[in-house]
Motif scaffolding. Sequence first.
Motif, PDB file in Angstrom:
ATOM      1  N   ILE A 153      35.509  33.056  45.374  1.00  0.00           N
ATOM      2  CA  ILE A 153      36.722  33.129  44.561  1.00  0.00           C
ATOM      3  C   ILE A 153      37.755  33.880  45.394  1.00  0.00           C
ATOM      4  N   VAL A 154      38.875  33.234  45.659  1.00  0.00           N
ATOM      5  CA  VAL A 154      39.949  33.806  46.471  1.00  0.00           C
ATOM      6  C   VAL A 154      40.959  34.487  45.551  1.00  0.00           C
ATOM      7  N   PHE A 155      41.502  35.619  45.977  1.00  0.00           N
ATOM      8  CA  PHE A 155      42.581  36.277  45.232  1.00  0.00           C
ATOM      9  C   PHE A 155      43.404  37.112  46.215  1.00  0.00           C
ATOM     10  N   GLY A 156      44.601  37.493  45.823  1.00  0.00           N
ATOM     11  CA  GLY A 156      45.485  38.213  46.740  1.00  0.00           C
ATOM     12  C   GLY A 156      45.850  37.398  47.963  1.00  0.00           C
ATOM     13  N   TYR A 157      45.836  36.049  47.810  1.00  0.00           N
ATOM     14  CA  TYR A 157      46.049  35.167  48.962  1.00  0.00           C
ATOM     15  C   TYR A 157      47.515  35.173  49.388  1.00  0.00           C
ATOM     16  N   GLN A 158      47.739  35.489  50.665  1.00  0.00           N
ATOM     17  CA  GLN A 158      49.094  35.468  51.226  1.00  0.00           C
ATOM     18  C   GLN A 158      49.237  34.457  52.350  1.00  0.00           C
ATOM     19  N   SER A 159      48.163  34.220  53.075  1.00  0.00           N
ATOM     20  CA  SER A 159      48.162  33.197  54.121  1.00  0.00           C
ATOM     21  C   SER A 159      46.717  32.900  54.483  1.00  0.00           C
ATOM     22  N   ASP A 160      46.536  31.939  55.371  1.00  0.00           N
ATOM     23  CA  ASP A 160      45.178  31.524  55.761  1.00  0.00           C
ATOM     24  C   ASP A 160      44.409  32.632  56.473  1.00  0.00           C
ATOM     25  N   THR A 161      45.086  33.666  56.913  1.00  0.00           N
ATOM     26  CA  THR A 161      44.378  34.778  57.573  1.00  0.00           C
ATOM     27  C   THR A 161      44.632  36.111  56.880  1.00  0.00           C
ATOM     28  N   ARG A 162      45.132  36.029  55.607  1.00  0.00           N
ATOM     29  CA  ARG A 162      45.383  37.270  54.863  1.00  0.00           C
ATOM     30  C   ARG A 162      45.063  37.050  53.380  1.00  0.00           C
ATOM     31  N   PHE A 163      43.884  37.503  52.950  1.00  0.00           N
ATOM     32  CA  PHE A 163      43.492  37.344  51.545  1.00  0.00           C
ATOM     33  C   PHE A 163      42.184  38.093  51.280  1.00  0.00           C
TER      34      PHE A 163
ATOM     35  N   PRO B 197      53.009  31.113  39.414  1.00  0.00           N
ATOM     36  CA  PRO B 197      53.572  31.987  40.443  1.00  0.00           C
ATOM     37  C   PRO B 197      52.496  32.797  41.163  1.00  0.00           C
ATOM     38  N   ALA B 198      52.879  33.416  42.269  1.00  0.00           N
ATOM     39  CA  ALA B 198      52.019  34.424  42.899  1.00  0.00           C
ATOM     40  C   ALA B 198      51.940  35.626  41.963  1.00  0.00           C
ATOM     41  N   LEU B 199      50.796  36.317  41.978  1.00  0.00           N
ATOM     42  CA  LEU B 199      50.543  37.384  41.024  1.00  0.00           C
ATOM     43  C   LEU B 199      50.331  38.724  41.707  1.00  0.00           C
ATOM     44  N   GLY B 200      50.633  39.787  40.958  1.00  0.00           N
ATOM     45  CA  GLY B 200      50.268  41.132  41.386  1.00  0.00           C
ATOM     46  C   GLY B 200      48.864  41.409  40.878  1.00  0.00           C
ATOM     47  N   SER B 201      48.738  42.217  39.831  1.00  0.00           N
ATOM     48  CA  SER B 201      47.423  42.392  39.206  1.00  0.00           C
ATOM     49  C   SER B 201      47.027  41.080  38.546  1.00  0.00           C
ATOM     50  N   SER B 202      45.719  40.752  38.610  1.00  0.00           N
ATOM     51  CA  SER B 202      45.294  39.453  38.084  1.00  0.00           C
ATOM     52  C   SER B 202      43.877  39.526  37.562  1.00  0.00           C
ATOM     53  N   GLU B 203      43.569  38.567  36.684  1.00  0.00           N
ATOM     54  CA  GLU B 203      42.212  38.398  36.185  1.00  0.00           C
ATOM     55  C   GLU B 203      41.890  36.915  36.210  1.00  0.00           C
ATOM     56  N   ILE B 204      40.783  36.579  36.831  1.00  0.00           N
ATOM     57  CA  ILE B 204      40.365  35.183  36.993  1.00  0.00           C
ATOM     58  C   ILE B 204      39.075  34.987  36.208  1.00  0.00           C
ATOM     59  N   THR B 205      39.054  34.017  35.314  1.00  0.00           N
ATOM     60  CA  THR B 205      37.817  33.659  34.619  1.00  0.00           C
ATOM     61  C   THR B 205      37.567  32.177  34.845  1.00  0.00           C
ATOM     62  N   ALA B 206      36.308  31.817  35.049  1.00  0.00           N
ATOM     63  CA  ALA B 206      35.967  30.422  35.314  1.00  0.00           C
ATOM     64  C   ALA B 206      34.450  30.255  35.217  1.00  0.00           C
TER      65      ALA B 206
ATOM     66  N   ARG C  15      48.536  43.551  47.677  1.00  0.00           N
ATOM     67  CA  ARG C  15      48.908  43.903  46.308  1.00  0.00           C
ATOM     68  C   ARG C  15      49.467  42.725  45.533  1.00  0.00           C
ATOM     69  N   SER C  16      49.452  41.557  46.126  1.00  0.00           N
ATOM     70  CA  SER C  16      49.908  40.359  45.421  1.00  0.00           C
ATOM     71  C   SER C  16      49.390  39.142  46.165  1.00  0.00           C
ATOM     72  N   GLY C  17      49.458  37.998  45.495  1.00  0.00           N
ATOM     73  CA  GLY C  17      49.043  36.768  46.138  1.00  0.00           C
ATOM     74  C   GLY C  17      48.560  35.740  45.134  1.00  0.00           C
ATOM     75  N   ARG C  18      48.006  34.643  45.646  1.00  0.00           N
ATOM     76  CA  ARG C  18      47.501  33.563  44.808  1.00  0.00           C
ATOM     77  C   ARG C  18      45.975  33.603  44.757  1.00  0.00           C
ATOM     78  N   VAL C  19      45.424  32.725  43.930  1.00  0.00           N
ATOM     79  CA  VAL C  19      43.974  32.662  43.787  1.00  0.00           C
ATOM     80  C   VAL C  19      43.482  31.325  44.306  1.00  0.00           C
ATOM     81  N   GLY C  20      42.174  31.209  44.477  1.00  0.00           N
ATOM     82  CA  GLY C  20      41.612  29.972  44.997  1.00  0.00           C
ATOM     83  C   GLY C  20      40.112  29.910  44.819  1.00  0.00           C
ATOM     84  N   PHE C  21      39.522  28.822  45.327  1.00  0.00           N
ATOM     85  CA  PHE C  21      38.090  28.561  45.183  1.00  0.00           C
ATOM     86  C   PHE C  21      37.614  27.826  46.422  1.00  0.00           C
ATOM     87  N   GLY C  22      36.383  28.110  46.880  1.00  0.00           N
ATOM     88  CA  GLY C  22      35.871  27.409  48.044  1.00  0.00           C
ATOM     89  C   GLY C  22      34.485  27.881  48.440  1.00  0.00           C
ATOM     90  N   SER C  23      34.216  27.784  49.757  1.00  0.00           N
ATOM     91  CA  SER C  23      32.906  28.161  50.281  1.00  0.00           C
ATOM     92  C   SER C  23      33.027  28.327  51.791  1.00  0.00           C
TER      93      SER C  23
END
Length: 705
Positions: A584-594, A558-567, A679-687
């Motif tokens: 490292i992407v976090f709080g992702y809500q859309s392609d122009t909001r994260f 699911p989309a998360l509020g507070s989060s911790e990402i380890t990798a 204050r919420s969203g998804r996580v991701g990875f890129g460059s």
Amino acid sequence: MTKIRWSPPTLVALVTALFASLVAALLAAPPQARADDPIVDPIPEDPVPSGIGLVLKEVAQLPKSTPTPADMVTDTRLKRHNRINYVGEVPDHSGRLYVPDLNGSLYFLDKKTYQQHVYLDVKAQFPDFFSAQGLGQGFGFVAFHPDFKHNGKFYTVHVEAGNALTTKKPDLTPQPKTAYHGIVSEWTAEDPAAQTFSGTHRELLRIGFAGRIHGIQQIDFNPNARPGSADYGKLYLAVGDGGNGNVGDNGGDPQNLAVPQGKILRIDPAGDNSANGKYGIPADNPYANRDGVVKEIYANGMRDPHRFSWDTGGQKRMFLGHIGEHAIEAVYDVRPGDNYGWSEREGAFRFDKNDRCYLHPLPADDAKYGYTYPLAAYDHDRPPNVSCTSDSGNAISTGFVYRGGKLADLRGKFLITDIVNGKLLYAEEKEMQRDPSGKKRAQLYSMAAYDTEGNPVTMQQLAGDARVDARFGQDAQGEPYLLAKANGKIWKVVGTRTFADCRTTPVRVDHATSAKDWAPVTPSKWQFNGREVVLAEAGSQRPGPRRPYEYAVLSKGPALGSSEITAKVRLDTPVSVSNRDVIIVFGYQSDTRFYYAHLSSDNTIYPHNGIFAVNDADRLRIDQQWNGNRLVPHGAAPAVTDAAWHDVRVKHCADTGEIAVYMDGSKRPLMTAVDKTFRSGRVGFGSFDNVGSLRDLTVTGTRAE
């Protein structure tokens, strides 16, 4: 094999061409730095995040006050709520705190209720009292004799001008064109337990200064000295250079042992062998038996020795916080006979009075001068648009080594605040060691601050002003307080917190290495081999706001509020490329909001190695480590500089807005930010436009509301 035969004309032409090429190359090459070139960024190492935050409880606000004479105030920096500059505890086990106000009053506060009253109106006792010009003028400090409970004695320093300049004479050699007197007085209370002063006072020492700044700063007694020891009852005085100890009539005073300015003095208030007969000169002072010098001198070579303290543990050392001229705010280890170099040195750099902007490298033969260099220091990072002769907005105020019993996270740490901006710092006492070369210094660490509700705050926010005028103080148990002239408030440090210490359970997402678990911007650029998530082809800039070119959003869970990402992450772009990165992407809500954390090998330009927010506009840098307004901008240390795998951990606390990025198992964050945009969203990875890999991903958090 055919041999090449060279004719004389051909050789001449070839040599001429080679010589011309060499000259052109030399002219085109950047000039090599010379041994005495000005230093643009003398201390490139910044304080690093400690991950520790101080919990501050407001306990008092002292009354408003105004300088005297009020009609002479022209410097807006003197127009504060009041000018309180220290908080300590009376050494009589009465539970009374004391607070001096430069504008003239000595306050007592009950340690339990913090109810306050004026114990002594110092200003009213001296007709020529002066506090209207100069940041340290007025009632500067108070020191209680360690046996105050029985003898009722305490000591103050104040400034006089006006008629005092013609009717009273300084005891030690005054500066030419003396315009102010700094006076040390002894007070004797009839009843030490009384709530208001009643008793007598006498003048001990009067020093003449030409300038309105850098007078007598702190006075104090060594708390480690016990009755019968050589240091018991000896009063230390931090005496500044009068404001221009590097130029003019009093240029060089800090290096002149025949005058008191720019020194730490040590006297015996109970003695009488001084020149004026009002105090004693301790026999163990370093120059007590030397003719032609001020025998009261304990150490010399200072510009503005603002605050000093003794460590009550460890080696029981005396530490001094010293405010610099061009660039250096420093901490020294004080020993008898030390020379800290001003005005020939500022910190561990050569000061050139003809260069009003920059410091210079130490000379090759520096060791012969025997200067003592800082244990810890930071520089001003002067913005390029600020004149090098104007106020930089930096000034160190040292506190003390914490040896109290209530704040375990602070034990053994030397507490520091910057007077102007209110930044909270520390150095580990065990790392604060002398280095004769001046090259080695203890690392400085920055601390966060919180109110008692757990909300992150800054001293500027608590003081309600960009100029805080902050200082540390302590009670008899060594527990710390902070105060601010900006609003006259006092805060007690009632606890510590770990930065970004929020709950990130119960949701857990891992084993996300297949294509079905991710939503890339451009699927063809990605590889999912069951072990790693690989961005195999660099992205390209896309329409819209400036933001990472290519990334994949984790669709599993699911989309998360507070989060911790380890990798674990790896930068697959060759190391020879200077600006390579992964994000490292976090709080992702859309392609122009994260949000995203940019992990780069370059930390010298705005878009690299930081924490950013994309909010329907070009990415905005939000981390606390970036300072782009200085001559040599840079942020946190580069996150990744090689081709190896690196552990990364990103913590995002939705309610407080705290964000922390950790690398390679460090307990201290590399980067920090406070922002509540998402204050919420998804996580991701890129460059942006590089390639890289991710593996061993685990995401935990609270489910988004």
